[in-house]
Design a protein around this motif. Structure first.
Motif, short mmCIF file in Angstrom:
data_model
loop_
_atom_site.label_atom_id
_atom_site.label_comp_id
_atom_site.label_asym_id
_atom_site.label_seq_id
_atom_site.Cartn_x
_atom_site.Cartn_y
_atom_site.Cartn_z
N MET A 75 0.96 -1.19 0.04
CA MET A 75 0.08 -0.04 0.02
C MET A 75 0.92 1.14 -0.04
SD MET A 75 -3.17 1.29 0.16
CE MET A 75 -4.04 -0.20 0.55
N ASP A 76 1.43 1.55 -1.18
CA ASP A 76 2.18 2.47 -1.40
C ASP A 76 1.50 4.24 -1.09
OD1 ASP A 76 3.93 4.45 -2.20
OD2 ASP A 76 4.98 3.26 -3.69
N CYS A 132 -0.05 5.03 -4.70
CA CYS A 132 -0.92 4.33 -4.99
C CYS A 132 -2.13 5.17 -5.44
CB CYS A 132 -1.51 3.05 -4.24
SG CYS A 132 -2.95 2.39 -4.58
N VAL A 149 -5.50 4.14 -5.84
CA VAL A 149 -6.48 3.97 -4.80
C VAL A 149 -6.40 4.83 -3.28
CG1 VAL A 149 -7.87 2.06 -3.82
CG2 VAL A 149 -7.14 1.83 -6.21
N TRP A 182 -24.99 -0.51 2.30
CA TRP A 182 -24.33 -0.91 3.52
C TRP A 182 -25.25 -0.48 4.75
CZ3 TRP A 182 -22.01 0.37 7.80
CH2 TRP A 182 -21.48 -0.56 8.56
N TRP A 219 -27.06 -2.93 7.34
CA TRP A 219 -26.35 -3.53 8.66
C TRP A 219 -26.82 -2.60 9.84
CZ3 TRP A 219 -24.53 -8.12 8.63
CH2 TRP A 219 -23.88 -8.93 7.47
N LEU A 267 -11.20 3.34 6.01
CA LEU A 267 -11.20 2.32 4.83
C LEU A 267 -10.15 1.65 4.36
CD1 LEU A 267 -13.71 4.52 2.35
CD2 LEU A 267 -14.44 2.54 3.94
N LEU A 268 -8.94 2.29 4.89
CA LEU A 268 -7.76 1.60 4.43
C LEU A 268 -7.36 0.49 5.17
CD1 LEU A 268 -5.48 4.74 3.51
CD2 LEU A 268 -6.53 3.38 2.05
N LEU A 280 -9.58 -2.48 4.05
CA LEU A 280 -8.89 -3.16 2.61
C LEU A 280 -7.81 -4.10 2.98
CD1 LEU A 280 -8.70 -3.32 -0.23
CD2 LEU A 280 -7.47 -0.82 -0.28
N GLU A 281 -6.91 -3.48 4.28
CA GLU A 281 -5.95 -4.17 4.37
C GLU A 281 -6.28 -5.37 4.94
OE1 GLU A 281 -2.68 -4.18 3.50
OE2 GLU A 281 -3.06 -2.29 2.24
N LYS A 324 -7.28 -8.05 2.47
CA LYS A 324 -6.12 -8.63 1.72
C LYS A 324 -5.68 -9.79 2.46
CE LYS A 324 -4.52 -4.65 -0.58
NZ LYS A 324 -3.54 -3.47 -0.68
N SER A 381 1.92 -2.44 6.75
CA SER A 381 1.25 -2.38 5.65
C SER A 381 0.84 -0.96 5.30
CB SER A 381 0.06 -3.18 5.38
OG SER A 381 0.51 -4.76 5.30
N ALA A 436 -19.14 -10.59 8.43
CA ALA A 436 -19.56 -10.48 7.26
C ALA A 436 -19.91 -8.92 6.76
CB ALA A 436 -20.96 -10.97 7.21
N GLU A 474 -18.60 -6.65 3.53
CA GLU A 474 -19.32 -5.80 2.38
C GLU A 474 -19.04 -4.34 2.02
OE1 GLU A 474 -23.43 -6.44 2.39
OE2 GLU A 474 -23.15 -8.75 2.90
N ILE A 475 -18.31 -3.95 3.15
CA ILE A 475 -17.68 -2.49 3.14
C ILE A 475 -16.75 -2.56 1.85
CG2 ILE A 475 -16.45 -0.72 4.16
CD1 ILE A 475 -17.77 -1.36 6.78
N ILE A 495 -15.21 0.27 -1.33
CA ILE A 495 -13.85 0.54 -1.74
C ILE A 495 -13.60 0.40 -3.10
CG2 ILE A 495 -11.27 0.39 -1.14
CD1 ILE A 495 -12.22 -0.86 1.62
N LYS A 525 -12.42 2.55 -6.25
CA LYS A 525 -11.07 2.21 -7.09
C LYS A 525 -11.56 2.18 -8.49
CE LYS A 525 -8.94 -1.79 -9.03
NZ LYS A 525 -8.73 -3.21 -8.96
N CYS A 578 0.71 0.15 -6.14
CA CYS A 578 1.03 0.18 -4.70
C CYS A 578 2.00 -1.17 -4.66
CB CYS A 578 -0.07 0.21 -3.83
SG CYS A 578 -1.55 -0.60 -4.02
N GLY A 579 3.17 -0.79 -4.77
CA GLY A 579 4.05 -1.95 -4.31
C GLY A 579 3.74 -3.24 -5.10
N CYS A 591 -2.74 -2.16 -8.86
CA CYS A 591 -4.01 -1.71 -8.74
C CYS A 591 -4.98 -2.47 -10.03
CB CYS A 591 -3.97 -0.26 -8.71
SG CYS A 591 -3.37 0.41 -7.22
#
Lengths: 119, 119
Positions: free
Chosen positions: A1-2, A5, A7, A98, A102, B20-21, B24-25, B28, B42, B83, B87-88, B92, B96, B109-110, B114
């Motif tokens: 996650m640069d 990036c 995004v 969302w 939820w 959000l980041l 996202l991590e 992954k 990360s 769950a 869904e979030i 993201i 993107k 990003c590395g 993307c």
DNA sequence: TTGACCGTGCACGCATCATCCATGGTATAC
DNA sequence: GTATACCATGGATGATGCGTGCACGGTCAA
């Protein structure tokens, strides 16, 4: 996650305070256009200073266009979502989906009923 | 746009810095699970203090679960998307999609490209 | 004449986030 | 056995982003 990036950068840009809410309010306007004072009154709690800053930033990124109507008095400034800006509304729709799934307590926002609003 | 509006509240919650980041991590990771230090490494620029705070907030909202593995040394803490949290990631994905369409310079990003990354 | 509205931008204060450091318990290096 | 590194977390202190309050210049209604 640069840091560089795309995004990553976009997330950080769009998640700055008031960004998405301003875009949403613009979307609600006829022809996706609204005036400064109109936005200020709709966004409960925003300060004119920050609104002015954000609108300029959004213009710089091509997300909205700014048009000054000098024929009317007092001078009215109109802000309109561009094609690029319009597609950001999809992101807000995702957040709404969302939230409604939820977060049980669906509290409508004034006249707009979240369950059936323009989104 | 009432302050109590669910969409309004959710936007303000999700757009707080790093929210959000972090999600996202987590996404992954294998089984959408990652450890604290792993996340810290990360997320370039995040401080352990804020990461710890955000993870607790996300746990309070049921977006992730926290599991301490006390059998290993040093003690490892694992965070897993629920769950609801999963869904979030759709939100993201929306960001993107928008970024790749309107921001030409797609800087990967590395290791994650993307253009073809897990999103 | 007086006041209100329009969009912006300044000076100042507070809340959020970054920086730096401390913790306790154990594994590896020496 | 002494030292150092790792792990996740939380406190004290600084920096930065955003809120508060106010002012502007121009034209309208009262």
């Amino acid at each position: 996650m640069d840091d560089a990036c795309t995004v990553n950068q976009t997330v950080r840009y769009l998640t700055r305070k008031w960004m998405l809410l301003i875009i949403l309010e613009l979307y609600k306007g006829s022809s996706h256009t609204r005036r400064f004072s109109d936005l200020k009154d709709s966004l409960d709690g925003i300060t004119p200073k920050v609104l002015s800053e954000r609108l300029k930033e959004l213009e710089d990124e091509g997300i909205l266009t700014r048009k000054v109507d000098a024929t009317a008095f007092p001078v009215k400034t109109e802000y309109t979502l561009t094609a690029s800006g319009l597609e950001i509304v999809d992101v807000i729709r995702g957040i709404k989906r969302w939230a409604l799934k939820w977060k049980i307590e669906n509290i409508p926002c004034g006249i707009q009923d979240c369950g059936a609003c323009v989104l």
